[in-house]
Design a protein around this motif. Structure first.
Motif, mmCIF file in Angstrom:
data_model
loop_
_atom_site.group_PDB
_atom_site.id
_atom_site.type_symbol
_atom_site.label_atom_id
_atom_site.label_comp_id
_atom_site.label_asym_id
_atom_site.label_seq_id
_atom_site.Cartn_x
_atom_site.Cartn_y
_atom_site.Cartn_z
ATOM 1 N N TYR A 123 0.835 -1.200 0.000
ATOM 2 C CA TYR A 123 0.000 0.000 0.000
ATOM 3 C C TYR A 123 0.872 1.253 0.000
ATOM 4 O O TYR A 123 1.958 1.268 0.597
ATOM 5 N N ALA A 124 0.377 2.301 -0.637
ATOM 6 C CA ALA A 124 1.074 3.583 -0.613
ATOM 7 C C ALA A 124 1.099 4.120 0.816
ATOM 8 O O ALA A 124 0.121 3.987 1.562
ATOM 9 N N LEU A 125 2.223 4.722 1.199
ATOM 10 C CA LEU A 125 2.404 5.258 2.548
ATOM 11 C C LEU A 125 2.528 6.779 2.483
ATOM 12 O O LEU A 125 3.573 7.306 2.095
ATOM 13 N N PRO A 126 1.477 7.505 2.870
ATOM 14 C CA PRO A 126 1.582 8.966 2.905
ATOM 15 C C PRO A 126 2.684 9.410 3.871
ATOM 16 O O PRO A 126 2.898 8.779 4.915
ATOM 17 N N GLU A 127 3.351 10.477 3.540
ATOM 18 C CA GLU A 127 4.476 10.938 4.359
ATOM 19 C C GLU A 127 4.068 11.199 5.803
ATOM 20 O O GLU A 127 4.823 10.913 6.735
ATOM 21 N N VAL A 128 2.856 11.710 6.010
ATOM 22 C CA VAL A 128 2.411 12.055 7.356
ATOM 23 C C VAL A 128 2.238 10.817 8.238
ATOM 24 O O VAL A 128 2.244 10.910 9.468
ATOM 25 N N TRP A 129 2.102 9.636 7.634
ATOM 26 C CA TRP A 129 1.932 8.404 8.407
ATOM 27 C C TRP A 129 3.251 7.737 8.786
ATOM 28 O O TRP A 129 3.269 6.806 9.584
ATOM 29 N N ASP A 184 -1.784 2.647 14.397
ATOM 30 C CA ASP A 184 -1.741 2.128 15.764
ATOM 31 C C ASP A 184 -1.863 3.277 16.764
ATOM 32 O O ASP A 184 -1.034 4.192 16.785
ATOM 33 N N ILE A 185 -2.900 3.240 17.607
ATOM 34 C CA ILE A 185 -3.144 4.312 18.562
ATOM 35 C C ILE A 185 -1.995 4.455 19.558
ATOM 36 O O ILE A 185 -1.658 5.570 19.987
ATOM 37 N N LEU A 186 -1.355 3.346 19.924
ATOM 38 C CA LEU A 186 -0.227 3.424 20.856
ATOM 39 C C LEU A 186 0.944 4.171 20.220
ATOM 40 O O LEU A 186 1.596 4.997 20.869
ATOM 41 N N ALA A 187 1.208 3.884 18.950
ATOM 42 C CA ALA A 187 2.291 4.576 18.248
ATOM 43 C C ALA A 187 2.003 6.074 18.154
ATOM 44 O O ALA A 187 2.905 6.909 18.321
ATOM 45 N N LYS A 188 0.747 6.430 17.919
ATOM 46 C CA LYS A 188 0.393 7.846 17.801
ATOM 47 C C LYS A 188 0.584 8.582 19.124
ATOM 48 O O LYS A 188 1.093 9.709 19.161
ATOM 49 N N HIS A 189 0.175 7.954 20.227
ATOM 50 C CA HIS A 189 0.321 8.593 21.531
ATOM 51 C C HIS A 189 1.794 8.731 21.915
ATOM 52 O O HIS A 189 2.220 9.771 22.433
ATOM 53 N N ILE A 190 2.570 7.680 21.678
ATOM 54 C CA ILE A 190 3.998 7.732 22.025
ATOM 55 C C ILE A 190 4.701 8.822 21.226
ATOM 56 O O ILE A 190 5.485 9.610 21.769
ATOM 57 N N TYR A 191 4.400 8.890 19.932
ATOM 58 C CA TYR A 191 5.042 9.905 19.094
ATOM 59 C C TYR A 191 4.650 11.311 19.544
ATOM 60 O O TYR A 191 5.479 12.227 19.577
ATOM 61 N N ALA A 192 3.374 11.484 19.925
ATOM 62 C CA ALA A 192 2.922 12.797 20.390
ATOM 63 C C ALA A 192 3.641 13.211 21.672
ATOM 64 O O ALA A 192 3.922 14.398 21.883
ATOM 65 N N LYS A 195 7.644 13.788 20.566
ATOM 66 C CA LYS A 195 7.975 14.716 19.485
ATOM 67 C C LYS A 195 8.454 16.080 19.987
ATOM 68 O O LYS A 195 9.404 16.648 19.414
ATOM 69 N N PRO A 196 7.857 16.673 21.042
ATOM 70 C CA PRO A 196 8.378 17.966 21.507
ATOM 71 C C PRO A 196 9.854 17.906 21.896
ATOM 72 O O PRO A 196 10.591 18.875 21.687
ATOM 73 N N TYR A 197 10.288 16.771 22.439
ATOM 74 C CA TYR A 197 11.692 16.625 22.826
ATOM 75 C C TYR A 197 12.571 16.396 21.598
ATOM 76 O O TYR A 197 13.690 16.897 21.520
ATOM 77 N N LEU A 198 12.044 15.646 20.629
ATOM 78 C CA LEU A 198 12.794 15.423 19.397
ATOM 79 C C LEU A 198 12.990 16.723 18.632
ATOM 80 O O LEU A 198 14.044 16.958 18.031
ATOM 81 N N ASP A 199 11.969 17.584 18.659
ATOM 82 C CA ASP A 199 12.062 18.858 17.950
ATOM 83 C C ASP A 199 13.149 19.757 18.534
ATOM 84 O O ASP A 199 13.716 20.597 17.827
ATOM 85 N N ARG A 200 13.438 19.580 19.835
ATOM 86 C CA ARG A 200 14.471 20.401 20.478
ATOM 87 C C ARG A 200 15.860 19.784 20.362
ATOM 88 O O ARG A 200 16.852 20.410 20.708
ATOM 89 N N PRO A 202 19.261 18.567 18.659
ATOM 90 C CA PRO A 202 20.028 19.059 17.503
ATOM 91 C C PRO A 202 19.837 18.161 16.287
ATOM 92 O O PRO A 202 19.992 16.950 16.367
ATOM 93 N N GLY A 203 19.475 18.749 15.190
ATOM 94 C CA GLY A 203 19.263 17.979 13.970
ATOM 95 C C GLY A 203 17.834 17.531 13.782
ATOM 96 O O GLY A 203 17.484 16.994 12.738
ATOM 97 N N GLY A 204 16.979 17.727 14.799
ATOM 98 C CA GLY A 204 15.573 17.361 14.676
ATOM 99 C C GLY A 204 15.357 15.878 14.824
ATOM 100 O O GLY A 204 16.290 15.120 15.110
ATOM 101 N N PRO A 205 14.098 15.399 14.630
ATOM 102 C CA PRO A 205 13.779 13.980 14.814
ATOM 103 C C PRO A 205 14.417 13.102 13.759
ATOM 104 O O PRO A 205 14.736 13.543 12.686
#
Length: 205
Positions: A123-129, A184-192, A195-200, A202-205
């Motif tokens: 299946y095609a994988l959209p970038e946002v997923w 996967d709802i667990l993956a979405k919650h963990i990433y949320a 992500k704020p820490y990954l954004d800070r 160096p070099g981003g996520p």
């Protein structure tokens, strides 16, 4: 809440557009034994809907504009075969993975390969997923709980056993068909959460 274990396939027997909504009548198969009453939740191809009416072997649900925008429901025609899963009840086995019935969006089947004892779907994988789809992770396609086999920057694959091909509508799919996907709802919650820490970092996520 659901688990992605489809119990039967029904068929759309009527559709009626009501303003921006779509009302569907669905017929369950003769072997259907699940209790289903007005007000109950049921997943149709992975979309959680409420039973509005029930008579004999048929029930009625209605999808609002947001649901039609995010899913394939708006394209359904009379005669379409749909996956059915009643809501999980206390004490029942969790046979698949946590599935909410809240479809994240649709994607396209890009390749099919028959293998000894299985069939591979790509299946095609959209970038946002991308952050939520990993090898050996869980994903729901048309409401069916599946394990991701492989992931590339633009696609993901799943392997279907003969039972799944026979007892769900995934066996009916052809290249170019559009399907509902819930990540996967667990993956979405963990990433949320991270992500704020990954954004800070160096070099981003």
């Amino acid at each position: 809440m659901f688990t992605g274990i489809v119990v039967a396939c029904g068929r759309v027997t009527a559709r009626e557009e009501r303003g921006g909504n779509l009302r569907l009548e669905v017929q369950v198969p003769p072997a259907w034994t699940e209790p289903l009453q007005v007000g109950d939740s049921i997943a149709l191809d992975g979309v959680c809907l409420t039973v509005l009416a029930r008579a004999g072997d048929r029930f009625v649900v209605e999808a609002v504009e947001e649901t039609l925008r995010r899913t394939t429901l708006g394209t359904w025609t009379v005669g379409r075969r749909v996956n059915l899963e009643p809501a999980l009840r206390a004490g029942q086995a969790l046979g698949g993975h946590w599935v909410q019935g809240h479809v994240d969006g649709t994607t396209v089947l890009t390749d099919v390969a028959d293998r000894p004892g299985s069939r591979l779907h790509v299946y095609a994988l959209p970038e946002v997923w991308r952050p939520y789809v990993v090898p050996k992770g869980s994903i729901a396609v048309n409401g069916v709980s599946l394990t991701v086999v492989d992931v590339t920057p633009t696609a993901f694959s799943v392997s279907l056993i003969p039972y799944t091909l026979e007892h769900t509508n995934l066996g009916d799919l052809r290249v170019g068909d559009v399907v509902n996907v819930e990540l996967d709802i667990l993956a979405k919650h963990i990433y949320a959460l991270v992500k704020p820490y990954l954004d800070r970092w160096p070099g981003g996520p």
